[in-house]
Design an enzyme around this catalytic site. Structure first.
Site, PDB file in Angstrom:
ATOM      1  N   GLY A 142      -1.750  -5.731   1.313  1.00  7.93           N
ATOM      2  CA  GLY A 142      -2.588  -6.086   2.463  1.00  7.93           C
ATOM      3  C   GLY A 142      -3.508  -4.948   2.862  1.00  7.93           C
ATOM      4  O   GLY A 142      -3.454  -3.850   2.309  1.00  7.93           O
ATOM      5  N   GLY A 161      -4.268  -2.107   4.427  1.00  4.36           N
ATOM      6  CA  GLY A 161      -3.554  -1.017   5.093  1.00  4.36           C
ATOM      7  C   GLY A 161      -4.488  -0.016   5.737  1.00  4.36           C
ATOM      8  O   GLY A 161      -4.077   0.789   6.576  1.00  4.36           O
ATOM      9  N   ASP A 179      -1.747   6.476   6.370  1.00 10.48           N
ATOM     10  CA  ASP A 179      -2.325   6.832   7.675  1.00 10.48           C
ATOM     11  C   ASP A 179      -3.498   5.929   8.064  1.00 10.48           C
ATOM     12  O   ASP A 179      -4.067   6.080   9.142  1.00 10.48           O
ATOM     13  CB  ASP A 179      -2.761   8.306   7.673  1.00 10.48           C
ATOM     14  CG  ASP A 179      -3.815   8.601   6.618  1.00 10.48           C
ATOM     15  OD1 ASP A 179      -4.248   7.660   5.909  1.00 10.48           O
ATOM     16  OD2 ASP A 179      -4.214   9.776   6.492  1.00 10.48           O
ATOM     17  N   ARG A 236     -18.131  -1.845   4.031  1.00  8.54           N
ATOM     18  CA  ARG A 236     -18.269  -2.439   2.698  1.00  8.54           C
ATOM     19  C   ARG A 236     -18.746  -3.882   2.801  1.00  8.54           C
ATOM     20  O   ARG A 236     -18.285  -4.631   3.652  1.00  8.54           O
ATOM     21  CB  ARG A 236     -16.926  -2.379   1.988  1.00  8.54           C
ATOM     22  CG  ARG A 236     -16.912  -3.040   0.636  1.00  8.54           C
ATOM     23  CD  ARG A 236     -15.749  -2.559  -0.200  1.00  8.54           C
ATOM     24  NE  ARG A 236     -14.474  -3.110   0.236  1.00  8.54           N
ATOM     25  CZ  ARG A 236     -13.291  -2.701  -0.255  1.00  8.54           C
ATOM     26  NH1 ARG A 236     -13.234  -1.746  -1.162  1.00  8.54           N
ATOM     27  NH2 ARG A 236     -12.183  -3.248   0.169  1.00  8.54           N
ATOM     28  N   ARG A 295      -8.781 -11.791  -3.649  1.00  4.22           N
ATOM     29  CA  ARG A 295      -8.349 -11.116  -4.873  1.00  4.22           C
ATOM     30  C   ARG A 295      -7.283 -11.955  -5.555  1.00  4.22           C
ATOM     31  O   ARG A 295      -6.692 -12.837  -4.924  1.00  4.22           O
ATOM     32  CB  ARG A 295      -7.685  -9.774  -4.541  1.00  4.22           C
ATOM     33  CG  ARG A 295      -8.359  -8.979  -3.484  1.00  4.22           C
ATOM     34  CD  ARG A 295      -7.360  -8.284  -2.542  1.00  4.22           C
ATOM     35  NE  ARG A 295      -8.083  -7.711  -1.411  1.00  4.22           N
ATOM     36  CZ  ARG A 295      -8.518  -6.469  -1.372  1.00  4.22           C
ATOM     37  NH1 ARG A 295      -8.224  -5.647  -2.347  1.00  4.22           N
ATOM     38  NH2 ARG A 295      -9.218  -6.029  -0.358  1.00  4.22           N
ATOM     39  N   ASP A 350      -4.491  -6.599  -7.174  1.00  2.00           N
ATOM     40  CA  ASP A 350      -5.096  -6.600  -5.831  1.00  2.00           C
ATOM     41  C   ASP A 350      -6.493  -5.991  -5.853  1.00  2.00           C
ATOM     42  O   ASP A 350      -7.214  -6.057  -4.856  1.00  2.00           O
ATOM     43  CB  ASP A 350      -4.207  -5.821  -4.836  1.00  2.00           C
ATOM     44  CG  ASP A 350      -3.842  -4.442  -5.347  1.00  2.00           C
ATOM     45  OD1 ASP A 350      -3.261  -4.344  -6.437  1.00  2.00           O
ATOM     46  OD2 ASP A 350      -4.143  -3.459  -4.655  1.00  2.00           O
ATOM     47  N   ASN A 351      -6.891  -5.440  -6.989  1.00  2.00           N
ATOM     48  CA  ASN A 351      -8.239  -4.885  -7.106  1.00  2.00           C
ATOM     49  C   ASN A 351      -9.103  -5.723  -8.034  1.00  2.00           C
ATOM     50  O   ASN A 351     -10.112  -5.249  -8.552  1.00  2.00           O
ATOM     51  CB  ASN A 351      -8.175  -3.432  -7.593  1.00  2.00           C
ATOM     52  CG  ASN A 351      -7.583  -2.513  -6.535  1.00  2.00           C
ATOM     53  OD1 ASN A 351      -7.629  -2.811  -5.349  1.00  2.00           O
ATOM     54  ND2 ASN A 351      -7.027  -1.396  -6.967  1.00  2.00           N
ATOM     55  N   ASP A 386     -13.300  -1.584  -5.199  1.00  2.59           N
ATOM     56  CA  ASP A 386     -12.374  -0.458  -5.078  1.00  2.59           C
ATOM     57  C   ASP A 386     -12.691   0.693  -6.030  1.00  2.59           C
ATOM     58  O   ASP A 386     -12.100   0.837  -7.094  1.00  2.59           O
ATOM     59  CB  ASP A 386     -10.925  -0.933  -5.273  1.00  2.59           C
ATOM     60  CG  ASP A 386     -10.133  -0.641  -4.024  1.00  2.59           C
ATOM     61  OD1 ASP A 386     -10.521   0.291  -3.317  1.00  2.59           O
ATOM     62  OD2 ASP A 386      -9.144  -1.339  -3.763  1.00  2.59           O
TER      63      ASP A 386
HETATM   64  P1  AMP Z   1      -5.859   0.826  -3.368  1.00  2.00           P
HETATM   65  O1  AMP Z   1      -5.133   1.674  -4.368  1.00  2.00           O
HETATM   66  O2  AMP Z   1      -6.909   1.562  -2.597  1.00  2.00           O
HETATM   67  O3  AMP Z   1      -6.348  -0.442  -3.950  1.00  2.00           O
HETATM   68  O4  AMP Z   1      -4.780   0.448  -2.255  1.00  2.00           O
HETATM   69  C1  AMP Z   1      -3.570  -0.179  -2.536  1.00  2.00           C
HETATM   70  C2  AMP Z   1      -2.859  -0.525  -1.236  1.00  2.00           C
HETATM   71  O5  AMP Z   1      -2.562   0.658  -0.504  1.00  2.00           O
HETATM   72  C3  AMP Z   1      -3.642  -1.400  -0.276  1.00  2.00           C
HETATM   73  O6  AMP Z   1      -2.739  -2.248   0.366  1.00  2.00           O
HETATM   74  C4  AMP Z   1      -4.233  -0.404   0.681  1.00  2.00           C
HETATM   75  O7  AMP Z   1      -4.528  -0.982   1.930  1.00  2.00           O
HETATM   76  C5  AMP Z   1      -3.114   0.601   0.797  1.00  2.00           C
HETATM   77  N1  AMP Z   1      -3.598   1.930   1.172  1.00  2.00           N
HETATM   78  C6  AMP Z   1      -4.315   2.784   0.427  1.00  2.00           C
HETATM   79  N2  AMP Z   1      -4.576   3.912   1.102  1.00  2.00           N
HETATM   80  C7  AMP Z   1      -4.006   3.779   2.331  1.00  2.00           C
HETATM   81  C8  AMP Z   1      -3.928   4.603   3.497  1.00  2.00           C
HETATM   82  N3  AMP Z   1      -4.490   5.815   3.534  1.00  2.00           N
HETATM   83  N4  AMP Z   1      -3.278   4.112   4.563  1.00  2.00           N
HETATM   84  C9  AMP Z   1      -2.711   2.902   4.537  1.00  2.00           C
HETATM   85  N5  AMP Z   1      -2.749   2.084   3.484  1.00  2.00           N
HETATM   86  C10 AMP Z   1      -3.392   2.506   2.385  1.00  2.00           C
HETATM   87 MG    MG Z   2      -7.430  -1.924  -3.409  1.00  3.15          MG
END
Ligand code: AMP
Ligand code: MG
Length: 511
Positions: free
Chosen positions: A94, A96, A129, A181, A188, A257-258, A267
């Protein structure tokens, strides 16, 4: 301050698939980047003191794109999704650190999501965070704008604001940022997986109907729409990955998810462009097994599509008890066929792009062009030749000067036998004397002169992030926005990095 005219179909159509949530207020927003051409395409009403128009961003713009002041009509929400990350299933990822603000209809009539990234914790943040740092967000700008200019479907950055707040990553303190964005949607493969994994068939059904209405409206109400949606995504992804491969783009984290339903690249974390041609190239620091290596990308796309297919099966096979087993088998056979056809679909898209890169006409005389390309790539690999420059210098060869191409090889004569074959192949479709000029021009429109070279990207980002100096970011951005224009003043951006830099180069997820 730009004005958005929101029309938020996701929030209306899919309650239960998201949580309404507000961005975290940040202390000292300051505009770093505003995408005026994109704002114009979106049809945003820009007032005169607005960021991109005057060059001096107003405080009001910075507050808006930091999430401190919500634009009228925005209904910020965090979307639920799941995903296979490096092959392992995470049932709850989700948004985050992202929020969907809402949707606008752009000037071409396309519905576009407007979303924040780095806007603070949400119920989906798990241990994170919720923040983002200036460097990775400006990186997303550079690569996204390069992709857009290369004609590759992509999400795009509308704005980046520095928050005035520190972000902590791997014992380092970095300046924080929020990115805005724009995407055809944020649906996805992982969105479908979230509801399928929970057995929430009604939500899954609503989501599927929504995705079809939004991305493939011609399929609405048709009995075969589920398998047709899968085929739609397969076709879009086949085209997308073929385009990536033909510019040497390595996404780096093709988790489900990407991977978008729309077929846009999303992403820009650990992505990077290949320099010397090597199918095994991996840059991501966490991709130890090379799962997302350059050459694996079409295989992973197919694997991800199979995960999407699995989520659709329960919607396809919903007959009565007596016919249930037959319906399941029939549905499985239909989706399997799409998954099995993907490699051929992809190969056709790849070859189409490669023939254009070779200067061959789309409807030229048929022959074994796949072998011609394979032999060319084998030659580049064997001699460790820069992928981008090799194709670009082939354009010069089309015009009659093969020396710049030969000069890329340690043994300049090594390319001669292949060149002779290519010239024979070209001559087969030439009817006019000036064909070579047409060919060179066509080739220069598809073989970029400049790509985001890793060392140049890093140089620009460290000046922006550590030195608070955006000059080299802006310079690089302007070059990347015209990737097909050979510009002697910008030669340093077109030159490959020294081999030892590339060999040691690593990218990070940017979290
Ligand atoms: P990503 O690798 O950027 O596609 O992120 C994978 C998952 O990690 C997604 O659910 C993002 O929302 C969550 N995520 C990545 N970075 C953070 C962060 N700094 N704080 C909270 N959630 C994160
Ligand atoms: Mg992502």
């Amino acid at each position: 301050m730009p004005r958005f005219t929101f029309d938020n179909t996701y929030a209306r159509a899919l309650p239960g698939t998201y949580v309404f949530w507000k961005p975290t207020v940040v202390p000292a927003p300051r505009m770093l980047f505003f995408n005026t051409p994109l704002a114009e395409r979106l049809g945003l009403e820009l007032e005169l003191d607005s960021a991109g128009l005057s060059g001096t961003a107003g405080a009001a713009d910075a507050a808006l794109f930091a999430g401190n002041v919500l634009p009228e009509g925005a209904e910020p929400l965090a979307q639920a999704y799941a995903g296979h990350q490096f092959g392992g299933f995470s049932p709850q990822l989700g948004d985050g650190r992202a929020l969907l603000l809402g949707e606008v209809i752009d000037k071409s009539g396309q519905r576009r999501d407007i979303a924040f990234k780095g806007s603070g914790r949400t119920p989906f943040s798990r241990g994170g965070d919720g923040k983002a740092a200036v460097g990775p967000m400006l990186r997303e700008v550079l690569i996204g704008e390069a992709m857009q200019a290369l004609g590759i479907p992509t999400t795009q950055a509308l704005a980046v604001v520095a928050t005035g707040e520190a972000v902590y990553r791997d014992a380092a303190t970095l300046p924080g940022a929020v990115l805005t964005r724009v995407a055809a949607s944020h649906l996805r493969v992982g969105t479908f997986q979230y509801f399928a994994a929970r057995g929430e068939l009604e939500q899954l059904h609503q989501l599927t109907e929504y995705a079809i209405a939004r991305h493939a409206p011609e399929l609405v109400g048709t009995p075969e729409r589920h398998v047709a949606l899968l085929r739609f995504v397969a076709v879009r992804q086949a085209r997308l990955i073929a385009q990536w491969m033909n510019v040497g783009f390595i996404h780096g984290v093709m988790n489900t998810d990407n991977m978008t339903i729309s077929g846009e690249t999303i992403d820009y974390g650990p992505c990077a462009f290949m320099e010397a041609y090597d199918p095994a190239t991996v840059f991501s620091s966490i991709d130890h097994g090379g799962r997302y290596a350059y050459a694996n990308q079409p295989l992973i796309a197919r694997w991800n599509l199979a995960r999407l297919a699995e989520t659709l099966l329960p919607l396809m096979a919903n007959g009565d008890d007596a016919s249930q087993a037959d319906a399941v088998n029939e549905a499985a056979a239909q989706v399997t066929q799409v998954i099995d056809e993907f490699p051929a679909l992809y190969a056709a898209e790849l070859l189409k792009g490669q023939r254009a890169k070779l200067g061959l006409l789309p409807n030229g005389p048929g022959s074994d062009d796949a072998t011609l390309v394979a032999d060319w790539l084998a030659l580049l690999q064997q001699h460790r030749v820069d992928f981008t420059l090799a194709w670009r210098r082939l354009c010069d060869a089309a015009e009659g000067d093969a020396n710049p191409l030969r000069a890329l090889f340690a043994e300049p004569g090594a390319v001669n036998p292949w060149l002779a074959r290519w010239q024979v192949r070209c001559a087969r479709e030439d009817t006019a004397d000036d064909a070579k000029f047409d060919r060179a021009a066509r080739m220069r429109a598809v073989n970029p002169w400049v790509i985001p070279r890793n060392h140049r990207v890093e140089e620009a980002l460290s000046a922006a992030s550590e030195g608070d100096d955006l000059t080299s970011f802006e310079r690089l951005l302007s070059v990347l926005r015209r990737p097909f224009d050979e510009n002697p003043d910008a030669a340093r951006y077109a030159d490959p990095a020294p081999a030892q830099i590339t060999a040691a180069y690593q990218t990070f997820c940017g979290t």
